[in-house]
Design a protein around this motif. Structure first.
Motif, short mmCIF file in Angstrom:
data_model
loop_
_atom_site.label_atom_id
_atom_site.label_comp_id
_atom_site.label_asym_id
_atom_site.label_seq_id
_atom_site.Cartn_x
_atom_site.Cartn_y
_atom_site.Cartn_z
N ALA A 160 -23.65 12.54 -25.92
CA ALA A 160 -23.10 11.66 -26.95
C ALA A 160 -22.10 10.68 -26.37
CB ALA A 160 -22.44 12.49 -28.06
N LEU A 161 -21.51 11.00 -25.23
CA LEU A 161 -20.48 10.14 -24.65
C LEU A 161 -21.04 9.08 -23.71
CD1 LEU A 161 -17.64 12.74 -23.94
CD2 LEU A 161 -17.74 11.02 -25.76
N TRP A 162 -22.37 9.10 -23.46
CA TRP A 162 -22.90 8.09 -22.54
C TRP A 162 -24.34 7.66 -22.81
CZ3 TRP A 162 -26.74 11.14 -20.60
CH2 TRP A 162 -26.48 12.50 -20.39
N ALA A 163 -25.10 8.43 -23.57
CA ALA A 163 -26.52 8.12 -23.73
C ALA A 163 -26.76 6.79 -24.46
CB ALA A 163 -27.24 9.25 -24.45
N LEU A 164 -25.86 6.45 -25.39
CA LEU A 164 -26.00 5.21 -26.15
C LEU A 164 -24.77 4.32 -25.97
CD1 LEU A 164 -27.56 6.54 -29.50
CD2 LEU A 164 -28.72 5.43 -27.58
N ASP A 165 -24.29 4.28 -24.74
CA ASP A 165 -23.09 3.49 -24.45
C ASP A 165 -23.21 2.04 -24.89
OD1 ASP A 165 -20.89 4.83 -23.44
OD2 ASP A 165 -21.75 5.02 -21.45
N HIS A 166 -24.40 1.48 -24.83
CA HIS A 166 -24.58 0.05 -25.04
C HIS A 166 -25.28 -0.27 -26.36
CE1 HIS A 166 -23.48 0.34 -20.91
NE2 HIS A 166 -24.62 0.90 -20.58
N ARG A 167 -25.30 0.72 -27.25
CA ARG A 167 -25.97 0.51 -28.54
C ARG A 167 -25.06 0.94 -29.67
NH1 ARG A 167 -31.56 3.58 -27.59
NH2 ARG A 167 -31.78 3.11 -29.81
N PRO A 168 -24.91 0.12 -30.69
CA PRO A 168 -23.93 0.42 -31.75
C PRO A 168 -24.22 1.69 -32.51
CG PRO A 168 -25.28 -1.50 -32.32
CD PRO A 168 -25.56 -1.19 -30.88
N GLU A 169 -25.47 2.15 -32.54
CA GLU A 169 -25.77 3.37 -33.30
C GLU A 169 -25.17 4.62 -32.63
OE1 GLU A 169 -29.81 2.17 -31.37
OE2 GLU A 169 -27.98 1.18 -32.10
N GLY A 170 -24.66 4.48 -31.42
CA GLY A 170 -24.03 5.61 -30.76
C GLY A 170 -22.56 5.78 -31.10
N PHE A 171 -22.01 4.87 -31.94
CA PHE A 171 -20.59 4.93 -32.27
C PHE A 171 -20.39 4.68 -33.75
CE2 PHE A 171 -16.47 3.03 -33.04
CZ PHE A 171 -15.61 3.81 -32.29
N GLU A 172 -19.45 5.42 -34.34
CA GLU A 172 -19.11 5.22 -35.75
C GLU A 172 -17.63 5.54 -35.96
OE1 GLU A 172 -20.37 6.93 -40.18
OE2 GLU A 172 -20.74 8.13 -38.37
N TRP A 173 -16.90 4.58 -36.53
CA TRP A 173 -15.52 4.88 -36.90
C TRP A 173 -15.50 5.90 -38.03
CZ3 TRP A 173 -11.91 3.75 -33.72
CH2 TRP A 173 -11.87 2.55 -33.02
N ILE A 174 -14.58 6.83 -37.96
CA ILE A 174 -14.29 7.71 -39.09
C ILE A 174 -13.07 7.18 -39.83
CG2 ILE A 174 -13.63 10.04 -39.80
CD1 ILE A 174 -15.22 11.09 -37.38
N ASP A 175 -11.98 7.00 -39.11
CA ASP A 175 -10.75 6.42 -39.69
C ASP A 175 -10.19 5.44 -38.68
OD1 ASP A 175 -8.58 5.88 -41.24
OD2 ASP A 175 -7.55 7.79 -40.88
N VAL A 176 -10.36 4.14 -38.95
CA VAL A 176 -10.01 3.11 -37.99
C VAL A 176 -8.71 2.39 -38.33
CG1 VAL A 176 -11.45 1.39 -39.17
CG2 VAL A 176 -10.85 1.04 -36.77
N ASN A 177 -8.32 2.37 -39.61
CA ASN A 177 -7.21 1.52 -40.06
C ASN A 177 -5.92 2.28 -40.32
OD1 ASN A 177 -8.73 -0.93 -40.06
ND2 ASN A 177 -9.75 -0.22 -41.94
N ASN A 178 -5.78 3.46 -39.77
CA ASN A 178 -4.61 4.28 -40.03
C ASN A 178 -3.46 3.88 -39.09
OD1 ASN A 178 -2.79 6.23 -40.79
ND2 ASN A 178 -4.19 7.94 -40.52
#
Length: 642
Positions: free
Chosen positions: A521-539
């Protein structure tokens, strides 16, 4: 036209002069050869402005009038060829060149395979085909490996100062093949990146101002030693990247400057040629012969030394005609802009050629510019690299981490802005040597607060760096919290490992590296947005961040919680997408890592309590200045299941 005393392929001469001889090192320079029944050395040199060329060395008392080698110009090619009967491997030599200006100059061989130890500057006749490689398995497998969906954790190294017993008492290549490779393997790195090892006159330039582009520096021993070091890396599963400087060269008299009494390797216009910031000269990227020279040099390292990739230095300075130049030196291109069109075309040609010969190579751009498409293919208008250093992320993160935690809420966007462009290029996140020299302080000493808090901030910073999309690079010494900034004239402060906090940083780095390798999970989709999702970004008010990394399957995710504040939370609810058990993979606040050792559960079960827009959540404690990495049940299967 005089007949050449030894044959050279007319095709090679034509291709060189048209910028298409991509293995020119097989033709140019000094090569052991046989001619008319005699064994000796064949010399081939490009010097179109020369009136006369002589080879001088110990064999003729360094006297050009005592001609042991009859160098002759081949027609109008600008290429001189000669044969020295009786000359042999190990002979020292230079070219004595009578220039068009009537001056005689002594020059090292631009294609010389070996050079004297500085301050001496002669080239040395050498063969590079004797080493018996044992990395066949690595080289065969390399062709099928795709770097994008693989872990990449790079240990950036300056060979001279990694370990040093006394000033200028360097480890040689053979020692490094044991000590350095053992250490890198034990720490869990996947690659070593070596600062430039082309021959250079000044130690303090770190190799970035070179004279011998085909000669590995003699500071660390003979060329076979470097082959042994690379071989040792490959046998242990470690890739090798070489810092490569094709943007400029130093002005020393024995080097490329005014090589035949006229500007050949550098542009004729001094405003374009001169780089006043560094006291060097740019290459003339539009000249075909220079293209043959530089591209051949890139392929030389990949071929003869089995190097796995090149990190191309100072791309921003190459592609901008006016990079760091005063007003009186500013110029425009043929379209009226400041882009160096020749340099851009050269970089595209370089990458196309490298990937044609070695499609599995890594070509990394150290580029601080905003030029678009650095890692886009050339057919789509890009420069054709497969990686670019993310200098924006690095600058923003260091500014944020240097801010006192009490004031971080006011600059929260510095740690979140990178996700607006994280997938616009294929990025490496660099924590390189450039950030820990010239008064910038070490990474540890950049951290705010009292001594123990500096370590907590550093562990938190490393954790966020490791879990952020992008491949990773860390300069040596950072892994154990070097407190002083890098001293290139001395070894790293290994004695610090006697102190618990520094040894704890090393243990933490080793564990963090392992967590990275074990979690696709930490490298397989490094260059694709579907590998990352904010949970709480504006805190921003709590200086907290949380996000999810995925390998593309919902059951292979991890969640990351970062607390950049001094406040601890006994109970913090974190929204998650999937129900089940989450296992703590890493807690930077563990006492073994130098943290407070506050109680932390090893597992957390989800509840149907919505949070952060998710249907489920887990409740966990969050210590001050800490990062936690939680694995969902299936994500802990690791690399062996890929």
């Amino acid at each position: 036209m005089q007949a050449s005393p030894v044959s050279v392929s007319s095709d090679d001469l034509y291709l060189f002069n048209t910028g298409q001889l991509f293995e020119a090192f097989r033709t140019f320079g000094a090569h052991i050869a046989h001619w008319e029944g005699q064994e000796g050395v064949r010399f081939v040199l490009w010097a179109p402005g020369a009136r006369e060329v002589n080879v001088v060395g110990d064999f003729n008392g360094w006297d050009g009038w005592n001609r042991v080698v009859d160098m002759r110009l081949v027609g109008s090619t600008g290429i001189w060829v000669g044969f020295g009967p009786g000359l042999r491997e190990g002979d020292r030599y230079k070219y004595e060149i009578l220039g068009a200006d009537g001056e005689r100059r002594l020059k090292s061989d631009p294609f010389g395979f070996r050079a004297e130890l500085r301050p001496n500057t002669a080239s040395i006749v050498a063969r590079l085909d004797r080493y018996e490689w044992g990395d066949g398995e690595w080289m065969s497998a390399r062709a099928s490996r795709k770097p994008y969906d693989r872990p990449m954790l790079i240990y950036e190294t300056h060979l001279g100062s990694w370990r040093m017993d006394a000033p200028e008492q360097f480890r040689d290549y053979g020692q490094l093949a044991d000590e350095l490779v053992d250490y890198v393997c034990a720490m869990g790195y996947t690659h070593i990146e070596i600062l430039p090892i082309t021959e250079h006159p000044l130690d303090r330039s770190w190799g970035y101002q070179a004279t011998g582009y085909f000669a590995t520096t003699s500071r660390y021993g003979p060329p076979e030693g470097l082959q042994k070091l690379v071989d040792s890396c490959h046998r242990r599963g470690i890739g090798v990247v070489l810092d490569w400087v094709c943007g400029h060269f130093c002005k020393d008299d024995h080097g490329l400057r005014q090589f035949d009494g006229s500007p050949q390797y550098e542009p004729a216009d001094f405003r374009v040629a001169d780089k006043p910031l560094w006291g060097t000269l740019a290459f003339d990227f539009g000249k075909p012969q220079v293209q043959s020279f530089l591209i051949s040099n890139a392929l030389f390292w990949l071929d003869v030394y089995h190097i796995d990739g090149l990190r191309v230095d100072a791309v921003a300075s190459m592609i901008d005609l006016n990079f760091d130049k005063p007003e009186e030196m500013r110029t425009t291109n043929r379209y009226g802009g400041s882009d160096n069109v020749d340099a851009l075309d050269f970089l595209r040609k370089l990458n196309e050629t490298v990937f044609r010969y070695y499609p599995e190579s890594l070509m990394m751009a150290e580029d601080s510019s905003s030029y678009p498409g650095v890692t886009a293919p050339t057919y789509a208008g890009g420069l054709g690299f497969n990686y670019k250093w993310n200098m924006g992320w690095m600058n923003d993160m260091l500014r944020y981490m240097e801010t006192d935690p009490e004031h971080r809420s006011s600059c929260h966007s510095l740690i979140t802005f990178s996700m607006h462009y994280a997938f616009s290029e294929n990025y490496v996140l660099p924590l390189s040597h450039d950030e820990v020299v010239h008064g910038k302080r070490s990474l540890l000493n950049k951290m705010p607060g009292p001594y123990p808090e500096k370590f907590a901030n550093l562990r938190l910073f490393y954790g966020y760096w490791m879990t952020h999309p992008g491949k990773k690079l860390l300069f040596m010494g950072g892994e154990f919290g070097q407190f002083d900034e890098w001293k290139d004239y001395a070894g790293l402060d290994w004695d610090l490992l006697r102190y618990p906090l520094h040894d704890s940083v090393r243990k933490y780095t080793e564990r963090l590296n392992a967590v990275y390798a074990e979690n696709p999970a930490l490298w397989a989709l490094d260059h694709r947005p579907e590998g990352f999702e904010w949970i709480d970004v504006n805190n921003a008010s709590q200086s907290m961040l949380s996000f999810r990394r995925s390998a593309g399957e919902s059951d292979r995710s991890i969640v990351v919680v970062c607390n950049f504040s001094r406040r601890s939370y006994e109970s913090y609810r974190l929204g998650v997408s999937s129900p089940g058990t989450y296992t703590l993979a890493l807690n930077s606040d563990e006492s073994d890592f130098g943290g407070s050792g506050s109680p932390m559960p090893s597992e957390s079960m989800t509840s149907r309590s919505p949070m952060h827009g998710k249907a489920f959540s887990i409740e966990i404690p969050v210590p001050a200045l800490s990062i936690q990495i939680w694995q969902s049940e299936a994500s802990s299967r690791g690399l062996e299941d890929m």
